[in-house]
Enzyme design. Sequence first.
Site, PDB file in Angstrom:
ATOM      1  N   ASP A  62       3.974  23.834  55.451  1.00 50.86           N
ATOM      2  CA  ASP A  62       4.318  23.536  56.845  1.00 50.86           C
ATOM      3  C   ASP A  62       3.087  23.761  57.722  1.00 50.86           C
ATOM      4  O   ASP A  62       2.385  24.760  57.555  1.00 50.86           O
ATOM      5  CB  ASP A  62       5.441  24.447  57.336  1.00 50.86           C
ATOM      6  CG  ASP A  62       6.756  24.200  56.623  1.00 50.86           C
ATOM      7  OD1 ASP A  62       6.808  23.298  55.767  1.00 50.86           O
ATOM      8  OD2 ASP A  62       7.725  24.921  56.929  1.00 50.86           O
ATOM      9  N   HIS A 208       2.561  27.704  53.840  1.00 51.78           N
ATOM     10  CA  HIS A 208       2.139  27.233  55.152  1.00 51.78           C
ATOM     11  C   HIS A 208       0.644  26.933  55.166  1.00 51.78           C
ATOM     12  O   HIS A 208      -0.116  27.478  54.357  1.00 51.78           O
ATOM     13  CB  HIS A 208       2.457  28.272  56.232  1.00 51.78           C
ATOM     14  CG  HIS A 208       3.917  28.534  56.390  1.00 51.78           C
ATOM     15  ND1 HIS A 208       4.636  29.323  55.502  1.00 51.78           N
ATOM     16  CD2 HIS A 208       4.813  28.106  57.324  1.00 51.78           C
ATOM     17  CE1 HIS A 208       5.899  29.365  55.885  1.00 51.78           C
ATOM     18  NE2 HIS A 208       6.040  28.642  56.973  1.00 51.78           N
TER      19      HIS A 208
END
Length: 274
Positions: A62, A208
Amino acid sequence: MNFFYVLNGRRLKRNFLIVLALVFSVGVIYAERDNITVFSPQQPAAIYSVPTDKKVVALTFDISWGDKRAEPILKVLQDKGVKQATFFLSSPWSQSHPDIVKDIVNDGFEIGSHGHKHDNYSKLSDEEIRTQIQTAHTILSDLTGKQPNLIRLPNGDFDKRVLRIAEELNYKVIQWDTDSMDWLNIGTDKIINRVVSRAHNGDIILMHASDSVKQTHEALPVIIDELRAKGYEFVSVSELINQTESEGRAVQDKTTSLTMMGPEDAVEAADSGY
Protein backbone atom coordinates in the site's frame (compact mmCIF):
# COMPACT_ATOMS: atom_id res chain seq x y z
CA MET A 1 -48.67 -53.49 28.03
CA ASN A 2 -45.53 -52.70 29.97
CA PHE A 3 -43.49 -53.26 26.85
CA PHE A 4 -45.66 -50.73 25.00
CA TYR A 5 -44.98 -48.02 27.57
CA VAL A 6 -41.21 -48.70 27.54
CA LEU A 7 -41.08 -48.43 23.75
CA ASN A 8 -43.18 -45.28 23.76
CA GLY A 9 -40.90 -43.75 26.37
CA ARG A 10 -37.89 -44.34 24.14
CA ARG A 11 -39.68 -42.72 21.25
CA LEU A 12 -40.55 -39.72 23.36
CA LYS A 13 -36.96 -39.39 24.48
CA ARG A 14 -35.68 -39.66 20.91
CA ASN A 15 -38.20 -37.14 19.64
CA PHE A 16 -37.33 -34.80 22.47
CA LEU A 17 -33.63 -34.94 21.54
CA ILE A 18 -34.45 -34.30 17.89
CA VAL A 19 -36.54 -31.27 18.78
CA LEU A 20 -33.80 -30.03 21.10
CA ALA A 21 -31.20 -30.37 18.33
CA LEU A 22 -33.45 -28.48 15.91
CA VAL A 23 -33.99 -25.68 18.40
CA PHE A 24 -30.22 -25.46 18.97
CA SER A 25 -29.57 -25.36 15.21
CA VAL A 26 -32.12 -22.60 14.71
CA GLY A 27 -30.50 -20.67 17.54
CA VAL A 28 -27.05 -20.98 15.93
CA ILE A 29 -28.40 -19.90 12.56
CA TYR A 30 -30.12 -16.90 14.10
CA ALA A 31 -27.01 -15.90 16.05
CA GLU A 32 -24.84 -16.23 12.95
CA ARG A 33 -27.37 -14.82 10.48
CA ASP A 34 -25.11 -11.92 9.41
CA ASN A 35 -22.20 -14.25 8.74
CA ILE A 36 -24.32 -16.66 6.76
CA THR A 37 -25.96 -14.03 4.57
CA VAL A 38 -22.59 -12.60 3.55
CA PHE A 39 -21.63 -15.95 2.09
CA SER A 40 -24.79 -16.22 0.01
CA PRO A 41 -24.23 -15.81 -3.73
CA GLN A 42 -26.13 -12.52 -3.72
CA GLN A 43 -23.78 -10.89 -1.20
CA PRO A 44 -20.29 -9.61 -2.10
CA ALA A 45 -17.39 -10.45 0.20
CA ALA A 46 -13.87 -9.15 0.75
CA ILE A 47 -11.03 -11.43 -0.33
CA TYR A 48 -8.47 -12.33 2.32
CA SER A 49 -6.88 -15.38 0.72
CA VAL A 50 -7.49 -17.96 -1.95
CA PRO A 51 -7.86 -21.67 -1.16
CA THR A 52 -5.40 -23.54 -3.34
CA ASP A 53 -3.03 -26.49 -3.16
CA LYS A 54 -0.42 -24.50 -5.07
CA LYS A 55 2.40 -22.88 -3.14
CA VAL A 56 1.68 -19.35 -4.31
CA VAL A 57 1.40 -16.10 -2.36
CA ALA A 58 0.75 -12.49 -3.32
CA LEU A 59 2.99 -9.72 -2.02
CA THR A 60 0.98 -6.49 -1.78
CA PHE A 61 2.16 -2.97 -1.00
CA ASP A 62 0.00 0.00 0.00
CA ILE A 63 1.23 3.51 -0.82
CA SER A 64 -0.46 6.68 0.36
CA TRP A 65 2.36 9.18 0.94
CA GLY A 66 6.06 9.90 0.57
CA ASP A 67 8.65 9.28 -2.12
CA LYS A 68 11.58 7.64 -0.30
CA ARG A 69 10.47 4.03 0.25
CA ALA A 70 8.85 2.92 -2.99
CA GLU A 71 11.97 2.96 -5.16
CA PRO A 72 14.12 0.87 -2.75
CA ILE A 73 11.32 -1.70 -2.57
CA LEU A 74 11.05 -1.78 -6.35
CA LYS A 75 14.81 -2.33 -6.54
CA VAL A 76 14.62 -5.27 -4.13
CA LEU A 77 11.87 -6.87 -6.21
CA GLN A 78 13.91 -6.34 -9.36
CA ASP A 79 17.15 -7.65 -7.82
CA LYS A 80 15.36 -10.73 -6.49
CA GLY A 81 13.65 -11.42 -9.80
CA VAL A 82 10.12 -11.04 -8.43
CA LYS A 83 8.05 -10.39 -11.51
CA GLN A 84 4.60 -10.23 -9.93
CA ALA A 85 3.32 -8.17 -7.00
CA THR A 86 0.38 -5.83 -6.46
CA PHE A 87 0.64 -2.17 -5.45
CA PHE A 88 -2.44 -0.46 -4.04
CA LEU A 89 -2.02 3.25 -4.76
CA SER A 90 -3.98 6.15 -3.32
CA SER A 91 -4.97 8.50 -6.12
CA PRO A 92 -3.75 11.78 -4.52
CA TRP A 93 -0.34 10.19 -3.97
CA SER A 94 -0.31 8.94 -7.55
CA GLN A 95 -1.04 12.41 -8.87
CA SER A 96 1.86 13.80 -6.84
CA HIS A 97 4.30 11.04 -7.85
CA PRO A 98 3.54 10.08 -11.48
CA ASP A 99 7.16 9.06 -12.11
CA ILE A 100 7.05 6.41 -9.38
CA VAL A 101 3.69 5.19 -10.67
CA LYS A 102 5.27 4.90 -14.10
CA ASP A 103 8.18 2.88 -12.66
CA ILE A 104 5.77 0.47 -10.97
CA VAL A 105 3.83 0.00 -14.20
CA ASN A 106 6.96 -0.35 -16.32
CA ASP A 107 8.28 -3.03 -13.97
CA GLY A 108 5.17 -5.02 -14.80
CA PHE A 109 3.51 -4.93 -11.40
CA GLU A 110 -0.23 -4.89 -10.91
CA ILE A 111 -1.93 -1.67 -9.85
CA GLY A 112 -4.86 -1.67 -7.46
CA SER A 113 -6.75 1.28 -6.01
CA HIS A 114 -6.22 2.46 -2.44
CA GLY A 115 -9.09 4.91 -2.80
CA HIS A 116 -9.06 8.70 -2.94
CA LYS A 117 -9.62 10.32 0.43
CA HIS A 118 -7.73 8.38 3.11
CA ASP A 119 -10.68 7.92 5.42
CA ASN A 120 -12.85 5.12 6.81
CA TYR A 121 -15.38 4.56 4.05
CA SER A 122 -17.85 2.89 6.39
CA LYS A 123 -18.46 6.35 7.85
CA LEU A 124 -19.37 7.85 4.48
CA SER A 125 -22.73 8.00 2.77
CA ASP A 126 -23.44 5.73 -0.19
CA GLU A 127 -22.92 8.59 -2.61
CA GLU A 128 -19.64 9.62 -0.98
CA ILE A 129 -18.37 6.05 -1.13
CA ARG A 130 -19.22 5.88 -4.81
CA THR A 131 -17.55 9.24 -5.49
CA GLN A 132 -14.35 8.25 -3.67
CA ILE A 133 -13.99 4.99 -5.60
CA GLN A 134 -14.85 6.55 -8.96
CA THR A 135 -12.52 9.53 -8.45
CA ALA A 136 -9.61 7.23 -7.66
CA HIS A 137 -10.52 5.03 -10.62
CA THR A 138 -10.41 7.94 -13.07
CA ILE A 139 -7.07 9.23 -11.76
CA LEU A 140 -5.36 5.84 -11.71
CA SER A 141 -6.72 4.91 -15.15
CA ASP A 142 -5.38 8.15 -16.63
CA LEU A 143 -1.96 7.71 -15.03
CA THR A 144 -1.45 4.02 -15.76
CA GLY A 145 -3.38 3.52 -18.98
CA LYS A 146 -5.16 0.60 -17.31
CA GLN A 147 -8.43 0.40 -15.43
CA PRO A 148 -7.94 -1.13 -11.98
CA ASN A 149 -10.54 -3.54 -10.68
CA LEU A 150 -9.05 -4.30 -7.26
CA ILE A 151 -9.37 -2.00 -4.28
CA ARG A 152 -7.99 -2.06 -0.77
CA LEU A 153 -9.92 0.46 1.26
CA PRO A 154 -8.00 2.99 3.38
CA ASN A 155 -7.21 1.50 6.80
CA GLY A 156 -8.74 -1.75 5.57
CA ASP A 157 -12.10 -0.36 6.68
CA PHE A 158 -15.41 -1.32 5.08
CA ASP A 159 -18.90 -2.52 5.78
CA LYS A 160 -21.56 -4.27 3.70
CA ARG A 161 -22.52 -1.04 1.96
CA VAL A 162 -18.93 -0.48 0.82
CA LEU A 163 -18.72 -4.06 -0.46
CA ARG A 164 -21.98 -3.66 -2.36
CA ILE A 165 -21.01 -0.34 -3.96
CA ALA A 166 -17.53 -1.59 -4.84
CA GLU A 167 -19.07 -4.60 -6.58
CA GLU A 168 -21.49 -2.35 -8.46
CA LEU A 169 -18.44 -0.44 -9.73
CA ASN A 170 -16.82 -3.74 -10.81
CA TYR A 171 -14.26 -3.78 -8.00
CA LYS A 172 -13.13 -6.65 -5.81
CA VAL A 173 -12.28 -5.63 -2.24
CA ILE A 174 -8.91 -7.08 -1.28
CA GLN A 175 -7.81 -7.58 2.31
CA TRP A 176 -5.04 -9.81 3.64
CA ASP A 177 -4.41 -12.90 5.73
CA THR A 178 -0.86 -12.04 6.77
CA ASP A 179 -0.11 -8.56 8.11
CA SER A 180 3.63 -7.87 8.22
CA MET A 181 2.94 -5.04 10.69
CA ASP A 182 5.74 -3.17 8.92
CA TRP A 183 3.72 0.02 9.38
CA LEU A 184 4.52 -0.23 13.11
CA ASN A 185 8.27 -0.41 12.41
CA ILE A 186 8.51 -3.34 14.82
CA GLY A 187 12.00 -4.28 13.63
CA THR A 188 13.34 -6.08 10.59
CA ASP A 189 13.57 -9.48 12.29
CA LYS A 190 10.01 -9.29 13.60
CA ILE A 191 8.64 -8.29 10.21
CA ILE A 192 10.47 -11.21 8.60
CA ASN A 193 9.27 -13.67 11.24
CA ARG A 194 5.64 -12.54 11.03
CA VAL A 195 5.49 -13.02 7.27
CA VAL A 196 7.54 -16.19 6.94
CA SER A 197 5.89 -17.97 9.88
CA ARG A 198 2.33 -17.06 8.85
CA ALA A 199 2.48 -17.35 5.06
CA HIS A 200 0.43 -20.17 3.55
CA ASN A 201 -0.85 -21.35 0.19
CA GLY A 202 -3.00 -18.66 -1.41
CA ASP A 203 -1.98 -16.03 1.12
CA ILE A 204 -2.31 -12.29 0.53
CA ILE A 205 0.51 -10.55 2.40
CA LEU A 206 0.12 -6.94 3.51
CA MET A 207 3.15 -4.65 3.31
CA HIS A 208 3.62 -0.95 2.70
CA ALA A 209 5.79 1.32 0.57
CA SER A 210 4.90 4.67 2.11
CA ASP A 211 7.52 6.75 3.90
CA SER A 212 6.06 5.71 7.24
CA VAL A 213 7.70 2.29 6.90
CA LYS A 214 11.43 2.35 7.54
CA GLN A 215 12.32 -1.35 7.60
CA THR A 216 10.30 -2.96 4.81
CA HIS A 217 13.03 -2.65 2.18
CA GLU A 218 15.45 -4.31 4.62
CA ALA A 219 13.12 -7.16 5.54
CA LEU A 220 11.87 -7.83 2.02
CA PRO A 221 15.00 -9.57 0.60
CA VAL A 222 15.05 -12.08 3.44
CA ILE A 223 11.28 -12.63 3.21
CA ILE A 224 11.60 -13.39 -0.49
CA ASP A 225 14.53 -15.77 0.04
CA GLU A 226 12.93 -17.64 2.94
CA LEU A 227 9.55 -18.02 1.24
CA ARG A 228 11.25 -19.31 -1.88
CA ALA A 229 13.21 -21.76 0.25
CA LYS A 230 9.83 -23.06 1.42
CA GLY A 231 8.78 -23.53 -2.19
CA TYR A 232 6.55 -20.49 -2.62
CA GLU A 233 6.15 -18.57 -5.86
CA PHE A 234 5.03 -14.95 -6.05
CA VAL A 235 1.98 -13.95 -8.07
CA SER A 236 -0.22 -10.90 -8.40
CA VAL A 237 -3.53 -10.75 -6.57
CA SER A 238 -5.41 -11.17 -9.86
CA GLU A 239 -3.35 -14.23 -10.73
CA LEU A 240 -3.99 -15.59 -7.25
CA ILE A 241 -7.74 -15.10 -7.64
CA ASN A 242 -7.62 -16.88 -10.99
CA GLN A 243 -6.19 -19.97 -9.25
CA THR A 244 -9.56 -20.86 -7.81
CA GLU A 245 -12.65 -19.42 -6.18
CA SER A 246 -11.58 -16.80 -3.64
CA GLU A 247 -12.31 -17.16 0.05
CA GLY A 248 -14.53 -14.41 1.47
CA ARG A 249 -15.06 -13.66 5.11
CA ALA A 250 -18.22 -12.64 6.88
CA VAL A 251 -18.56 -8.93 7.50
CA GLN A 252 -20.52 -7.14 10.16
CA ASP A 253 -21.71 -3.60 9.59
CA LYS A 254 -19.19 -0.96 10.65
CA THR A 255 -16.35 -3.44 10.49
CA THR A 256 -12.93 -1.81 10.68
CA SER A 257 -9.41 -3.06 10.23
CA LEU A 258 -8.94 -3.57 13.97
CA THR A 259 -11.79 -6.06 14.18
CA MET A 260 -10.27 -8.07 11.36
CA MET A 261 -6.99 -8.57 13.24
CA GLY A 262 -6.21 -11.07 15.92
CA PRO A 263 -6.51 -9.93 19.55
CA GLU A 264 -2.78 -9.24 19.96
CA ASP A 265 -2.55 -7.40 16.65
CA ALA A 266 -5.61 -5.31 17.43
CA VAL A 267 -4.25 -4.22 20.79
CA GLU A 268 -0.87 -3.46 19.33
CA ALA A 269 -2.40 -1.49 16.47
CA ALA A 270 -4.75 0.43 18.74
CA ASP A 271 -1.88 1.43 21.00
CA SER A 272 0.02 2.66 17.98
CA GLY A 273 -2.85 4.72 16.55
CA TYR A 274 -3.29 2.60 13.38
